[in-house]
Write a protein that holds these residues in place. Structure first.
Motif, PDB file in Angstrom:
ATOM      1  N   VAL A  84       0.823  -1.187   0.000  1.00  0.00           N
ATOM      2  CA  VAL A  84       0.000   0.000   0.000  1.00  0.00           C
ATOM      3  C   VAL A  84       0.867   1.251   0.000  1.00  0.00           C
ATOM      4  N   GLY A  85       1.927   1.297   0.826  1.00  0.00           N
ATOM      5  CA  GLY A  85       2.833   2.451   0.893  1.00  0.00           C
ATOM      6  C   GLY A  85       3.924   2.194   1.928  1.00  0.00           C
ATOM      7  N   ARG A  86       4.774   3.216   2.103  1.00  0.00           N
ATOM      8  CA  ARG A  86       5.892   3.094   3.034  1.00  0.00           C
ATOM      9  C   ARG A  86       5.953   4.317   3.924  1.00  0.00           C
ATOM     10  N   LEU A  87       6.173   4.053   5.236  1.00  0.00           N
ATOM     11  CA  LEU A  87       6.373   5.119   6.208  1.00  0.00           C
ATOM     12  C   LEU A  87       7.880   5.303   6.444  1.00  0.00           C
ATOM     13  N   HIS A  88       8.303   6.556   6.580  1.00  0.00           N
ATOM     14  CA  HIS A  88       9.729   6.822   6.840  1.00  0.00           C
ATOM     15  C   HIS A  88       9.841   8.117   7.636  1.00  0.00           C
ATOM     16  N   THR A  89      10.812   8.141   8.543  1.00  0.00           N
ATOM     17  CA  THR A  89      11.064   9.326   9.369  1.00  0.00           C
ATOM     18  C   THR A  89      12.512   9.711   9.252  1.00  0.00           C
ATOM     19  N   ASP A  90      12.797  11.004   9.525  1.00  0.00           N
ATOM     20  CA  ASP A  90      14.181  11.471   9.428  1.00  0.00           C
ATOM     21  C   ASP A  90      15.008  10.988  10.600  1.00  0.00           C
ATOM     22  N   LEU A  91      14.304  10.365  11.592  1.00  0.00           N
ATOM     23  CA  LEU A  91      15.087   9.774  12.691  1.00  0.00           C
ATOM     24  C   LEU A  91      15.745   8.481  12.264  1.00  0.00           C
ATOM     25  N   ASP A  92      15.226   7.936  11.161  1.00  0.00           N
ATOM     26  CA  ASP A  92      15.798   6.678  10.674  1.00  0.00           C
ATOM     27  C   ASP A  92      16.968   7.008   9.773  1.00  0.00           C
ATOM     28  N   VAL A  93      18.187   7.113  10.388  1.00  0.00           N
ATOM     29  CA  VAL A  93      19.411   7.436   9.608  1.00  0.00           C
ATOM     30  C   VAL A  93      20.309   6.228   9.533  1.00  0.00           C
ATOM     31  N   GLY A  94      19.772   5.089  10.057  1.00  0.00           N
ATOM     32  CA  GLY A  94      20.517   3.851   9.915  1.00  0.00           C
ATOM     33  C   GLY A  94      21.345   3.510  11.110  1.00  0.00           C
ATOM     34  N   ASN A  95      21.513   4.437  12.049  1.00  0.00           N
ATOM     35  CA  ASN A  95      22.355   4.146  13.206  1.00  0.00           C
ATOM     36  C   ASN A  95      21.560   4.129  14.510  1.00  0.00           C
ATOM     37  N   LYS A  96      20.212   4.214  14.413  1.00  0.00           N
ATOM     38  CA  LYS A  96      19.384   4.166  15.606  1.00  0.00           C
ATOM     39  C   LYS A  96      18.475   2.958  15.535  1.00  0.00           C
ATOM     40  N   ASN A  97      18.157   2.437  16.651  1.00  0.00           N
ATOM     41  CA  ASN A  97      17.285   1.270  16.741  1.00  0.00           C
ATOM     42  C   ASN A  97      15.859   1.769  16.932  1.00  0.00           C
ATOM     43  N   ILE A  98      15.130   1.945  15.797  1.00  0.00           N
ATOM     44  CA  ILE A  98      13.755   2.438  15.842  1.00  0.00           C
ATOM     45  C   ILE A  98      12.811   1.361  15.303  1.00  0.00           C
ATOM     46  N   LYS A  99      11.523   1.560  15.610  1.00  0.00           N
ATOM     47  CA  LYS A  99      10.503   0.594  15.187  1.00  0.00           C
ATOM     48  C   LYS A  99       9.220   1.363  14.834  1.00  0.00           C
ATOM     49  N   TYR A 100       8.617   0.941  13.692  1.00  0.00           N
ATOM     50  CA  TYR A 100       7.346   1.548  13.246  1.00  0.00           C
ATOM     51  C   TYR A 100       6.179   0.728  13.811  1.00  0.00           C
TER      52      TYR A 100
END
Length: 799
Positions: A84-100
């Motif tokens: 359907v689509g993709r969610l993305h945040t600027d906090l996701d820079v590849g070096n933080k452990n985040i979860k949607y």
């Protein structure tokens, strides 16, 4: 490019665009205007994208989450869930452990999110008609501590429509009606189809209507779905009902669209556009001349191809009925014209009639050029019938003097046979109307004569019925009433109006009025009554009384002196002669009885009897009468008492020679024999329901609806007894009300009825020696003893 090629190209282009939007929903091509509708969820900027890795991401300042509405195509099915689509945040820079994290409608069941990448997939096949959009919430949290890194933000996933629902006619099939002969373009009815697809997006719900069947009679507007008349001159009489098939197609009617159909039954309603038409131009009827007035004489029928009220016609006679002999009316059930008589027919006067009858529609359409009508000729032939004689009058009034001699001609009745043959007529008197046989009639000429003397004072009118019958056909009979008035003659002398009894007071004065006397006369002179009163010649110089004429057919009787005394003379008789003014005058002598009475000072009569002077003082006449009545009643009671005592002491035993009873053998058991015989009182055989065993004769007089029997006339004054008896015998033979007539005679009553009947031998006409009782032996053992008793010889019987 041809039109069909353009439609195919547009459908293909639309399909490609939809696929492209689904597969690449959010790219760098998102316009700036959509960015103005993005949602700010935090202080940092967020990017929504569905592009693959390695592409440059668009950054937006001062926003953490920014995306447009997501779309997913309905009814999509494949081996893998649809992205359907993709969610993305600027906090996701590849070096933080985040979860949607995804929450809201259908999260986890219908929609699933990749916690690491933010990709949203549809896990099930969606139907826009069930649910058109879903509201969800997206949030970014710390994968280790589950602490939110940004506030949650809402977004909407809309289910994108495809053309997967055909049009449907919910209210079909339809029925409609339209008047026949309607002009082209006249609306008939309107149909409506519905499409469950999205009416806003694309052409999935854009419907176009067309006719599959029903041409060239009807047409339909492709957009409004209004059915109209397409053919001029549609006639109900040719065809009444049409079946029209309507199709509704979506996608604007282009190729690839879905369709639905319905039927419309169109009925042409009738208008009055057809005239009535007689089935024949000439009708012939034969009517007997004795047809009763009001009876139908024939039927005509004008047929009309219309129906209902438009087919109704009224009939009228427009020619040939100058005498007003006929009338015609419409039968509401059969729509026939019924011809009937208004006046009696006469074969001898007119033997044929020719009428012109017209049938006109009862209602008509102004635009049809009516009213419609048709005419036919009716020929009526009168058939001769044997008619009864016709009297010159229906009622005759005759006059005769009451002193008219026997055989006097009172009057004449005449009748004739109206038939062409002219049969002779015979006259008779209906004797039920002339029970006394006071009149006769000549059978040939109808002269009515007197058969017996008349008395006006007994019957002033005599109503008899005279019949006239044809000699050729006795069944043809006519009747006429003859009223005979008996004219008065002066044959009755006047007499006092009542039986006067005058009272004269002892203390009266000379000249006082004792009684006012008037007279009556059974005669009825035309000039009225006038009576002359006078005392008999030997009483002209009566010393006690005189009379005075009151000039009103009455007189007053006056006393001449006041010396009347009861002790001297109690009653006076005053003969008065009354004479009428008839021609010749009749007179009679009537005696007035005058009693001398004691009166009060006011002249009120108190006592008129001489015994009042000899009665004891204080005992009135009424008291004396009461005492005598009591004495007589007491004597009657004593006589009755003595009589009852005498009857009571009389013995009840009847002498043997006076005993008329018969020995009745009563059988209380089987074969009791002679030992069980005992005398039976024949008095018990009397009728217990009668009065002392006797019922009086009950004669039943015939109930006749005739004139009452007149009083018997006095017999002849001579000494011819034989003639007197013959006259009375003739009257009795011709009087239906004189006895003997049917009567019921009851002479006795034997018991209340028995199935076995009477065993008595009193009623038998034969002796025992004349009968054979051997048959009693054949009745069985119960009658054996009885058979032996009646089967013995004469010597045994005497013994």
């Amino acid at each position: 490019m041809p039109k069909r090629s353009e439609d195919m190209f547009m459908d293909l282009w639309t399909s490609l665009v939809l696929v492209w939007i689904t597969c690449v929903p959010y790219t760098s091509m998102t316009p700036i205007t959509d960015q103005s509708k993005s949602i700010q969820t935090g202080g940092s900027a967020a990017v929504v994208s569905s592009v693959g890795e390695g592409q440059r991401l668009l950054s937006r300042a001062k926003r953490g989450w920014v995306w447009n509405q997501m779309f997913v195509l309905e009814e999509f099915s494949g081996p893998d869930p649809i992205l359907v689509g993709r969610l993305h945040t600027d906090l996701d820079v590849g070096n933080k452990n985040i979860k949607y994290v995804l929450a809201g409608e259908g999260a986890g069941t219908i929609f699933a999110i990749n916690e690491m990448t933010g990709d949203i997939h549809a896990m099930k096949r969606l139907d826009r008609e069930e649910k058109a959009e879903y509201t969800l919430t997206a949030q970014v949290i710390n994968a280790d501590t589950d602490e939110p890194l940004e506030p949650p933000s809402e977004f909407i996933i809309k289910v994108q429509d495809i053309n997967d629902n055909p049009p449907q006619f919910i209210e079909g099939p339809y029925r409609a009606s339209v008047p026949e002969m309607s002009t082209v373009g006249t609306p008939v009815t309107r149909v409506t189809a519905t499409d469950a697809d999205d009416p806003v997006y694309g052409n999935s719900a854009k419907l176009v209507y067309s006719i599959l069947e029903g041409q060239p009679y009807f047409s339909i507007d492709p957009n409004s779905a209004t059915i109209k008349i397409a053919l001029h001159g549609m006639d109900r009489e040719m065809r009444e009902e049409y079946l029209v098939v309507i199709q509704a197609k979506d996608m604007g009617g282009h190729m690839g669209g879905l369709s639905g159909t319905t039927t419309v039954t169109v009925t042409l309603t009738d208008i009055n556009d057809n005239p009535p038409k007689f089935s024949k131009s000439l009708y012939e009827f034969v009517l007997p001349e004795d047809l009763a007035i009001g009876k139908p004489g024939g039927k005509v029928k004008a047929n009309d191809r219309d129906v209902g009220e438009n087919a109704k016609s009224t009939y009228s006679i427009i020619e040939g009925d100058d005498r007003g002999m006929f009338e015609i009316f419409t039968d509401s059930q059969t729509q026939e014209g019924i011809l009937r008589l208004k006046k009696p027919l006469d074969f001898e006067t007119k033997r044929a009639y020719t009428l012109k009858v017209e049938a006109t529609n009862a209602r008509f359409e102004p635009s049809s050029g009516g009213p419609f009508k048709d005419t036919a000729t009716v020929k009526i032939v009168v058939e001769d019938s044997d008619e009864p004689p016709v009297f010159s009058k229906s009622m005759y009034v005759l006059e005769v003097n009451e002193n008219a001699p026997i055989n006097t001609v009172i009057g004449t009745v005449t009748a004739r046979d109206p038939d062409a043959t002219g049969s002779l007529v015979r006259y008779f008197i209906d004797r039920h109307t002339d029970l006394e046989r006071q009149f006769n009639i000549n059978v040939d000429d109808g002269k009515i004569t007197l058969a017996k003397p008349l008395d006006r004072e007994t019957d002033m009118w005599h109503n008899i019925t005279v019949t006239a019958a044809e000699v050729r056909n006795h069944s043809q009979i006519s009747r006429a009433i003859v009223a005979i008035r008996v004219m008065d003659i002066n044959d009755n002398a006047p007499e006092f109006a009542t039986e006067y009894e005058a009272f004269l007071c002892e203390n009266g004065k000379p000249g006082q009025v004792i009684q006012t006397v008037s007279a009556v006369d059974k005669d009825d002179p035309i000039q009225g009554h006038y009576f002359d009163y006078r005392l008999v010649p030997e009483m002209l110089n009566n010393p006690n009384f005189t009379i005075k004429n009151n000039q009103d057919n009455s007189i007053s009787v006056l006393a001449k002196h006041d010396t009347f005394r009861r002790q001297k003379q109690e009653t006076y008789l005053l003969p008065i002669i009354v004479t009428d003014n008839g021609n010749p005058p009749m007179s009679s002598t009537n005696t007035l009885t005058i009693r001398v009475c004691g009166c009060s000072k006011e002249g009120i009569v108190q006592s008129c009897n001489v015994e009042a002077y000899v009665l004891p003082i204080g005992l009135s006449m009424g008291a004396l009468i009461a005492i005598l009545a009591c004495i007589i009643l007491l004597l009657v009671i004593v006589v009755l008492f003595v009589t009852l005592r005498r009857h009571k002491n009389e013995p009840l035993i009847i002498k043997d020679d006076e005993d008329v009873r018969e020995n009745i053998i009563r059988y209380d058991d089987e074969g009791g024999g002679e030992e069980d015989t005992e005398a039976f009182d024949i008095a018990t055989l009397q009728n217990p329901d009668g009065i002392n065993g006797y019922l009086p004769r009950k004669d039943i007089k015939p109930d006749l609806q005739f004139m009452p029997r007149a009083g018997q006339h006095s017999g002849p004054n001579g000494v011819d007894v034989d003639e007197f008896i013959n006259v009375r015998l003739h009257e009795a033979d011709n009087d239906p009300t004189a006895p003997p007539y049917d009567s019921i005679q009851i002479y006795g009553y034997e018991g209340r009825g028995s199935i076995a009947g009477s065993l008595s031998s009193l009623e038998t006409a034969s002796s025992d020696s004349d009968q054979n009782y051997d048959y009693l032996r054949e009745w069985g053992p119960r009658f054996r003893r009885l058979g032996e008793l009646y089967s013995v010889g004469e010597s045994d019987r005497e013994t």
